[in-house]
Structures are given as structure tokens and as C-alpha cells.
Design a protein around this motif. Structure first.
Motif, PDB file in Angstrom:
ATOM      1  N   ARG A  12      -8.834  23.394  18.819  1.00  0.00           N
ATOM      2  CA  ARG A  12      -8.573  22.985  20.339  1.00  0.00           C
ATOM      3  C   ARG A  12      -7.026  22.940  20.683  1.00  0.00           C
ATOM      4  O   ARG A  12      -6.508  22.176  19.971  1.00  0.00           O
ATOM      5  CB  ARG A  12      -9.312  21.757  20.675  1.00  0.00           C
ATOM      6  CG  ARG A  12      -9.348  21.305  21.923  1.00  0.00           C
ATOM      7  CD  ARG A  12     -10.020  20.324  22.215  1.00  0.00           C
ATOM      8  NE  ARG A  12     -10.106  19.752  23.719  1.00  0.00           N
ATOM      9  CZ  ARG A  12     -10.192  18.879  24.037  1.00  0.00           C
ATOM     10  NH1 ARG A  12     -10.869  17.869  23.277  1.00  0.00           N
ATOM     11  NH2 ARG A  12      -9.962  18.448  25.575  1.00  0.00           N
ATOM     12  N   PRO A  13      -6.760  23.797  21.697  1.00  0.00           N
ATOM     13  CA  PRO A  13      -5.195  23.418  22.077  1.00  0.00           C
ATOM     14  C   PRO A  13      -4.767  22.118  22.435  1.00  0.00           C
ATOM     15  O   PRO A  13      -5.864  21.421  23.023  1.00  0.00           O
ATOM     16  CB  PRO A  13      -5.057  24.581  23.284  1.00  0.00           C
ATOM     17  CG  PRO A  13      -6.042  25.501  23.183  1.00  0.00           C
ATOM     18  CD  PRO A  13      -7.523  24.875  22.562  1.00  0.00           C
ATOM     19  N   GLY A  14      -3.875  21.514  22.224  1.00  0.00           N
ATOM     20  CA  GLY A  14      -3.175  20.271  22.267  1.00  0.00           C
ATOM     21  C   GLY A  14      -3.935  19.145  21.569  1.00  0.00           C
ATOM     22  O   GLY A  14      -3.993  17.757  22.119  1.00  0.00           O
ATOM     23  N   LEU A  15      -4.512  19.474  20.470  1.00  0.00           N
ATOM     24  CA  LEU A  15      -5.151  18.333  19.584  1.00  0.00           C
ATOM     25  C   LEU A  15      -4.649  18.556  18.017  1.00  0.00           C
ATOM     26  O   LEU A  15      -4.706  19.668  17.613  1.00  0.00           O
ATOM     27  CB  LEU A  15      -6.733  18.349  19.720  1.00  0.00           C
ATOM     28  CG  LEU A  15      -7.590  17.488  19.167  1.00  0.00           C
ATOM     29  CD1 LEU A  15      -7.208  16.223  19.886  1.00  0.00           C
ATOM     30  CD2 LEU A  15      -8.918  17.613  19.472  1.00  0.00           C
ATOM     31  N   LEU A  16      -4.460  17.440  17.158  1.00  0.00           N
ATOM     32  CA  LEU A  16      -3.947  17.643  15.962  1.00  0.00           C
ATOM     33  C   LEU A  16      -5.221  16.672  15.328  1.00  0.00           C
ATOM     34  O   LEU A  16      -5.427  15.644  15.791  1.00  0.00           O
ATOM     35  CB  LEU A  16      -2.814  17.111  15.809  1.00  0.00           C
ATOM     36  CG  LEU A  16      -1.394  17.609  15.968  1.00  0.00           C
ATOM     37  CD1 LEU A  16      -0.123  16.890  15.865  1.00  0.00           C
ATOM     38  CD2 LEU A  16      -1.192  18.919  15.466  1.00  0.00           C
ATOM     39  N   ARG A  17      -5.466  17.305  14.130  1.00  0.00           N
ATOM     40  CA  ARG A  17      -6.341  16.498  12.923  1.00  0.00           C
ATOM     41  C   ARG A  17      -5.252  15.843  12.153  1.00  0.00           C
ATOM     42  O   ARG A  17      -4.289  16.422  11.847  1.00  0.00           O
ATOM     43  CB  ARG A  17      -7.081  17.420  12.222  1.00  0.00           C
ATOM     44  CG  ARG A  17      -7.749  16.488  11.230  1.00  0.00           C
ATOM     45  CD  ARG A  17      -8.898  17.415  10.361  1.00  0.00           C
ATOM     46  NE  ARG A  17      -9.238  16.998   9.246  1.00  0.00           N
ATOM     47  CZ  ARG A  17     -10.517  16.681   9.056  1.00  0.00           C
ATOM     48  NH1 ARG A  17     -11.310  17.663   9.817  1.00  0.00           N
ATOM     49  NH2 ARG A  17     -10.838  16.010   7.919  1.00  0.00           N
ATOM     50  N   VAL A  18      -5.493  14.501  11.828  1.00  0.00           N
ATOM     51  CA  VAL A  18      -4.530  13.712  11.106  1.00  0.00           C
ATOM     52  C   VAL A  18      -5.520  13.101   9.904  1.00  0.00           C
ATOM     53  O   VAL A  18      -6.323  12.591  10.406  1.00  0.00           O
ATOM     54  CB  VAL A  18      -3.868  12.463  11.913  1.00  0.00           C
ATOM     55  CG1 VAL A  18      -3.002  11.611  11.045  1.00  0.00           C
ATOM     56  CG2 VAL A  18      -3.317  13.042  13.229  1.00  0.00           C
ATOM     57  N   ASP A  19      -4.928  13.336   8.722  1.00  0.00           N
ATOM     58  CA  ASP A  19      -5.727  12.843   7.574  1.00  0.00           C
ATOM     59  C   ASP A  19      -4.832  11.685   6.977  1.00  0.00           C
ATOM     60  O   ASP A  19      -3.592  12.019   6.549  1.00  0.00           O
ATOM     61  CB  ASP A  19      -6.058  14.011   6.599  1.00  0.00           C
ATOM     62  CG  ASP A  19      -7.116  14.924   7.273  1.00  0.00           C
ATOM     63  OD1 ASP A  19      -8.098  14.751   7.802  1.00  0.00           O
ATOM     64  OD2 ASP A  19      -6.743  16.147   7.394  1.00  0.00           O
ATOM     65  N   VAL A  20      -5.585  10.660   6.622  1.00  0.00           N
ATOM     66  CA  VAL A  20      -4.665   9.682   5.916  1.00  0.00           C
ATOM     67  C   VAL A  20      -5.569   9.222   4.683  1.00  0.00           C
ATOM     68  O   VAL A  20      -6.643   8.889   4.698  1.00  0.00           O
ATOM     69  CB  VAL A  20      -4.745   8.266   6.842  1.00  0.00           C
ATOM     70  CG1 VAL A  20      -3.846   7.327   6.220  1.00  0.00           C
ATOM     71  CG2 VAL A  20      -4.050   8.816   8.278  1.00  0.00           C
ATOM     72  N   GLU A  21      -4.564   8.953   3.749  1.00  0.00           N
ATOM     73  CA  GLU A  21      -4.935   8.395   2.277  1.00  0.00           C
ATOM     74  C   GLU A  21      -4.288   6.914   2.216  1.00  0.00           C
ATOM     75  O   GLU A  21      -3.217   6.985   2.128  1.00  0.00           O
ATOM     76  CB  GLU A  21      -4.887   9.453   1.326  1.00  0.00           C
ATOM     77  CG  GLU A  21      -5.629  10.527   1.083  1.00  0.00           C
ATOM     78  CD  GLU A  21      -5.128  11.414  -0.117  1.00  0.00           C
ATOM     79  OE1 GLU A  21      -6.105  12.439  -0.024  1.00  0.00           O
ATOM     80  OE2 GLU A  21      -4.381  11.349  -0.813  1.00  0.00           O
ATOM     81  N   TRP A  78       0.974  -1.211   0.170  1.00  0.00           N
ATOM     82  CA  TRP A  78       0.104   0.087   0.082  1.00  0.00           C
ATOM     83  C   TRP A  78       0.725   1.052  -0.050  1.00  0.00           C
ATOM     84  O   TRP A  78       2.127   1.263   0.381  1.00  0.00           O
ATOM     85  CB  TRP A  78      -0.834   0.152   1.246  1.00  0.00           C
ATOM     86  CG  TRP A  78      -1.868  -1.181   1.439  1.00  0.00           C
ATOM     87  CD1 TRP A  78      -1.446  -2.446   2.115  1.00  0.00           C
ATOM     88  CD2 TRP A  78      -2.942  -1.535   0.837  1.00  0.00           C
ATOM     89  NE1 TRP A  78      -2.235  -3.162   2.033  1.00  0.00           N
ATOM     90  CE2 TRP A  78      -3.328  -2.698   1.447  1.00  0.00           C
ATOM     91  CE3 TRP A  78      -3.946  -0.645   0.076  1.00  0.00           C
ATOM     92  CZ2 TRP A  78      -4.522  -3.118   1.049  1.00  0.00           C
ATOM     93  CZ3 TRP A  78      -5.039  -1.390  -0.092  1.00  0.00           C
ATOM     94  CH2 TRP A  78      -5.570  -2.622   0.037  1.00  0.00           C
ATOM     95  N   THR A  79       0.363   2.271  -0.474  1.00  0.00           N
ATOM     96  CA  THR A  79       0.692   3.730  -0.118  1.00  0.00           C
ATOM     97  C   THR A  79      -0.008   4.501   0.546  1.00  0.00           C
ATOM     98  O   THR A  79      -1.327   4.385   0.335  1.00  0.00           O
ATOM     99  CB  THR A  79       1.057   4.354  -1.772  1.00  0.00           C
ATOM    100  OG1 THR A  79       1.658   3.573  -2.570  1.00  0.00           O
ATOM    101  CG2 THR A  79       1.696   5.648  -1.395  1.00  0.00           C
ATOM    102  N   VAL A  80       0.563   4.978   1.826  1.00  0.00           N
ATOM    103  CA  VAL A  80      -0.195   5.613   2.708  1.00  0.00           C
ATOM    104  C   VAL A  80       0.497   7.063   2.960  1.00  0.00           C
ATOM    105  O   VAL A  80       1.547   7.006   3.067  1.00  0.00           O
ATOM    106  CB  VAL A  80       0.027   4.984   4.234  1.00  0.00           C
ATOM    107  CG1 VAL A  80      -0.755   5.732   5.330  1.00  0.00           C
ATOM    108  CG2 VAL A  80      -0.646   3.638   4.072  1.00  0.00           C
ATOM    109  N   THR A  81      -0.451   8.041   2.675  1.00  0.00           N
ATOM    110  CA  THR A  81       0.030   9.310   2.845  1.00  0.00           C
ATOM    111  C   THR A  81      -0.756   9.963   4.177  1.00  0.00           C
ATOM    112  O   THR A  81      -2.048   9.812   4.294  1.00  0.00           O
ATOM    113  CB  THR A  81      -0.357  10.360   1.762  1.00  0.00           C
ATOM    114  OG1 THR A  81       0.115   9.618   0.407  1.00  0.00           O
ATOM    115  CG2 THR A  81      -0.043  11.809   1.730  1.00  0.00           C
TER     116      THR A  81
END
Length: 85
Positions: free
Chosen positions: A56-65, A45-48
Motif C-alpha cells: 500500500r503506497p504511503g504505509l510502512l511496516r515496522v517490526d520491533v524486537e 532493554w535492547t530494542v531493534t
């Protein structure tokens, strides 16, 4: 493809947990965009993965394809959230 995407987010959570002692909760460091080529289910697989700040402080959004290796067709997009350690 779903398990591949979930693993990409879980690996980031685990890696950030190891660095727990080095960051204050309100100081979230964005992870660099990353592309990897895991094997799962007898397929490559190829994962990006991309991270972005949230309101919100202290929180990241993570987007994966997730794409089959060698293909430009995205089979799955998954978003998750990662808390600062």
C-alpha cells in the motif's frame, strides 16, 4: 516489554509527523534499522526496530524486537504500521 515495543513504534510515528511537510504521501522513505537501549520499569532493554515497504503506497511496516539488555533472548516481537505524513 510490550510498553517498550509500543514506545519504539510511537516514537517513529512522532518523528515522522515532525517531518510532515517534506514528503509527498506516496513517497514513503524507509527508516534505517535502529537499535536502542531504553530504560523502563527499572530495567534496561535492547530494542531493534526494522521498517519495510508494504504493497500500500504511503504505509510502512515496522517490526520491533525487545530483549533484556545483554541478552540474546527475544521477549517480545511486535509489528505495527506507520503512515506517511
Amino acid at each position: 516489554a510490550l510498553w517498550v515495543a509500543q514506545n519504539a513504534i510511537d516514537e517513529l510515528r512522532a518523528r515522522r509527523g515532525i517531518d510532515a511537510g517534506r514528503r509527498a504521501r506516496s513517497n514513503v522513505t524507509l527508516e534505517p534499522d535502529e537499535e536502542s537501549a531504553p530504560e523502563m520499569g527499572g530495567r534496561e532493554w535492547t530494542v531493534t526496530r526494522r521498517s519495510s515497504a508494504t504493497s500500500r503506497p504511503g504505509l510502512l511496516r515496522v517490526d520491533v524486537e525487545v530483549r533484556p539488555a545483554g541478552s540474546s533472548d527475544v521477549l517480545l516481537r511486535l509489528s505495527g504500521f506507520v503512515a506517511a505524513p
